[in-house]
Write a protein that holds these residues in place. Structure first.
Motif, PDB file in Angstrom:
ATOM      1  N   VAL A  26       0.926  -1.120  -0.023  1.00  0.00           N
ATOM      2  CA  VAL A  26       0.216  -0.127   0.070  1.00  0.00           C
ATOM      3  C   VAL A  26       0.737   1.286   0.107  1.00  0.00           C
ATOM      4  N   GLU A  27       2.052   1.284   0.674  1.00  0.00           N
ATOM      5  CA  GLU A  27       2.823   2.342   0.770  1.00  0.00           C
ATOM      6  C   GLU A  27       3.629   2.801  -0.813  1.00  0.00           C
ATOM      7  N   THR A  28       3.462   1.784  -1.484  1.00  0.00           N
ATOM      8  CA  THR A  28       3.672   1.908  -3.134  1.00  0.00           C
ATOM      9  C   THR A  28       2.752   2.614  -4.049  1.00  0.00           C
ATOM     10  N   ILE A  29       1.691   2.722  -3.330  1.00  0.00           N
ATOM     11  CA  ILE A  29       0.410   2.918  -4.075  1.00  0.00           C
ATOM     12  C   ILE A  29       0.277   4.457  -4.341  1.00  0.00           C
ATOM     13  N   THR A  30       0.035   4.932  -5.537  1.00  0.00           N
ATOM     14  CA  THR A  30      -0.216   6.505  -5.819  1.00  0.00           C
ATOM     15  C   THR A  30      -1.593   6.216  -6.519  1.00  0.00           C
ATOM     16  N   PRO A  31      -2.280   7.578  -6.561  1.00  0.00           N
ATOM     17  CA  PRO A  31      -3.528   7.457  -7.238  1.00  0.00           C
ATOM     18  C   PRO A  31      -3.228   6.715  -8.536  1.00  0.00           C
ATOM     19  N   LYS A  32      -2.271   7.111  -9.444  1.00  0.00           N
ATOM     20  CA  LYS A  32      -2.135   6.670 -10.761  1.00  0.00           C
ATOM     21  C   LYS A  32      -1.871   5.118 -10.728  1.00  0.00           C
ATOM     22  N   LYS A  33      -1.189   4.709  -9.953  1.00  0.00           N
ATOM     23  CA  LYS A  33      -0.739   3.238  -9.649  1.00  0.00           C
ATOM     24  C   LYS A  33      -2.073   2.660  -9.139  1.00  0.00           C
ATOM     25  N   ALA A  34      -2.990   3.050  -8.202  1.00  0.00           N
ATOM     26  CA  ALA A  34      -4.118   2.312  -7.872  1.00  0.00           C
ATOM     27  C   ALA A  34      -5.148   1.698  -8.822  1.00  0.00           C
ATOM     28  N   VAL A  35      -4.962   2.413  -9.934  1.00  0.00           N
ATOM     29  CA  VAL A  35      -6.225   2.164 -11.242  1.00  0.00           C
ATOM     30  C   VAL A  35      -5.789   0.690 -11.685  1.00  0.00           C
ATOM     31  N   LYS A  36      -4.501   0.353 -11.891  1.00  0.00           N
ATOM     32  CA  LYS A  36      -3.945  -0.801 -12.177  1.00  0.00           C
ATOM     33  C   LYS A  36      -3.143  -1.645 -11.268  1.00  0.00           C
ATOM     34  N   ASN A  37      -3.912  -1.870  -9.976  1.00  0.00           N
ATOM     35  CA  ASN A  37      -3.192  -2.377  -9.041  1.00  0.00           C
ATOM     36  C   ASN A  37      -3.107  -3.876  -8.867  1.00  0.00           C
ATOM     37  N   LYS A  38      -2.705  -4.593  -8.187  1.00  0.00           N
ATOM     38  CA  LYS A  38      -2.513  -6.142  -8.192  1.00  0.00           C
ATOM     39  C   LYS A  38      -3.684  -6.553  -7.369  1.00  0.00           C
ATOM     40  N   ALA A  39      -4.366  -5.846  -6.497  1.00  0.00           N
ATOM     41  CA  ALA A  39      -5.310  -6.496  -5.631  1.00  0.00           C
ATOM     42  C   ALA A  39      -6.459  -6.711  -6.300  1.00  0.00           C
ATOM     43  N   VAL A  40      -6.733  -6.004  -7.408  1.00  0.00           N
ATOM     44  CA  VAL A  40      -8.204  -5.895  -7.736  1.00  0.00           C
ATOM     45  C   VAL A  40      -8.293  -7.171  -8.836  1.00  0.00           C
ATOM     46  N   SER A  41      -7.103  -7.866  -9.125  1.00  0.00           N
ATOM     47  CA  SER A  41      -6.897  -9.128  -9.990  1.00  0.00           C
ATOM     48  C   SER A  41      -6.769 -10.235  -9.110  1.00  0.00           C
ATOM     49  N   LEU A  42      -6.718 -10.258  -7.783  1.00  0.00           N
ATOM     50  CA  LEU A  42      -6.665 -11.353  -7.069  1.00  0.00           C
ATOM     51  C   LEU A  42      -8.033 -12.138  -6.929  1.00  0.00           C
ATOM     52  N   PRO A  43      -8.037 -13.514  -6.736  1.00  0.00           N
ATOM     53  CA  PRO A  43      -9.230 -14.089  -6.422  1.00  0.00           C
ATOM     54  C   PRO A  43      -9.938 -13.584  -5.234  1.00  0.00           C
ATOM     55  N   LYS A  44     -11.091 -13.250  -5.377  1.00  0.00           N
ATOM     56  CA  LYS A  44     -11.951 -12.792  -4.192  1.00  0.00           C
ATOM     57  C   LYS A  44     -12.149 -13.702  -3.183  1.00  0.00           C
ATOM     58  N   THR A  45     -12.074 -13.162  -1.833  1.00  0.00           N
ATOM     59  CA  THR A  45     -12.024 -14.052  -0.680  1.00  0.00           C
ATOM     60  C   THR A  45     -13.658 -13.783  -0.129  1.00  0.00           C
ATOM     61  N   GLU A  46     -14.163 -14.575   0.680  1.00  0.00           N
ATOM     62  CA  GLU A  46     -15.475 -14.683   1.090  1.00  0.00           C
ATOM     63  C   GLU A  46     -16.000 -13.711   1.904  1.00  0.00           C
ATOM     64  N   MET A  47     -14.832 -13.307   2.925  1.00  0.00           N
ATOM     65  CA  MET A  47     -15.003 -12.613   4.127  1.00  0.00           C
ATOM     66  C   MET A  47     -14.053 -11.241   4.112  1.00  0.00           C
ATOM     67  N   LEU A  48     -14.661 -10.177   5.035  1.00  0.00           N
ATOM     68  CA  LEU A  48     -13.647  -9.370   5.384  1.00  0.00           C
ATOM     69  C   LEU A  48     -12.942  -9.562   6.657  1.00  0.00           C
ATOM     70  N   ILE A  49     -11.634  -9.137   6.663  1.00  0.00           N
ATOM     71  CA  ILE A  49     -10.938  -9.529   7.948  1.00  0.00           C
ATOM     72  C   ILE A  49     -10.425  -8.110   8.650  1.00  0.00           C
ATOM     73  N   GLU A  50     -10.819  -8.100  10.035  1.00  0.00           N
ATOM     74  CA  GLU A  50     -10.377  -7.061  10.442  1.00  0.00           C
ATOM     75  C   GLU A  50      -8.996  -6.717  10.726  1.00  0.00           C
ATOM     76  N   ASP A  51      -8.555  -5.492  10.596  1.00  0.00           N
ATOM     77  CA  ASP A  51      -6.982  -5.069  10.479  1.00  0.00           C
ATOM     78  C   ASP A  51      -6.566  -5.322   9.156  1.00  0.00           C
ATOM     79  N   ILE A  52      -7.127  -5.955   8.411  1.00  0.00           N
ATOM     80  CA  ILE A  52      -6.668  -6.099   7.032  1.00  0.00           C
ATOM     81  C   ILE A  52      -7.628  -5.267   5.976  1.00  0.00           C
ATOM     82  N   ASP A  53      -8.759  -5.496   6.167  1.00  0.00           N
ATOM     83  CA  ASP A  53      -9.906  -4.905   5.044  1.00  0.00           C
ATOM     84  C   ASP A  53     -10.479  -3.685   5.782  1.00  0.00           C
TER      85      ASP A  53
END
Length: 120
Positions: A62-89
C-alpha cells in the motif's frame, strides 16, 4: 477429505489446526488474501502470525500506491475472498467500520464517498 493436521507455527511455536475438512469446509487460511507464493511463505504460520504477516506485506504494498498506480493495482486481480478481515480490510473506530486502503484497492474503483483511506 478430512486432512486436518496439527502443526507448530514457525513464528511463535504454538500449535494450531491446518487443512481442509471437505471441499465446502476449507482451511482458515483460505479466508485470507492469496498474496504469498509458497516459497516465500516458508513453513505454516498460526492464524495470528499469518494475519500479522499478511498485514505487513499489504502495508508495504500500500505504501507504494499512488492514485495513478491504484487504477491498475494487483489487488483487484486477486481471487476474491468470502469475508472481510479486521485489521486487513477494515478497523473499527468509535463503533464504526473504517475501510482500509487494501479494501478499496480490491474493489478497483473509487465509490465517490470521499473515504478516508481511498487510494484513488
Amino acid at each position: 477429505m478430512n486432512t486436518i493436521k496439527i502443526k507448530v507455527c514457525s513464528g511463535c511455536e504454538s500449535s494450531f489446526n491446518c487443512g481442509n475438512i471437505s471441499t465446502e469446509n476449507r482451511c482458515w487460511c483460505n479466508d485470507f488474501p492469496p498474496i504469498f507464493n509458497l516459497s516465500e511463505a516458508g513453513d505454516c504460520l498460526c492464524p495470528e502470525c499469518f494475519k500479522e504477516a499478511c498485514m505487513d506485506k499489504i502495508d508495504a504494498y500500500v505504501e507504494t500506491i499512488t492514485p495513478k498506480k491504484a487504477v491498475k493495482n494487483k489487488a483487484v486481480s486477486l481471487p476474491k475472498t468470502e469475508m472481510l478481515i479486521e485489521d486487513i480490510d477494515y478497523y473499527i473506530e468509535n463503533g464504526n467500520y473504517v475501510f482500509k486502503t487494501w479494501f478499496h484497492l480490491k474493489r478497483g474503483t473509487c465509490c465517490g464517498n470521499a473515504c478516508r483511506h481511498c487510494p484513488y
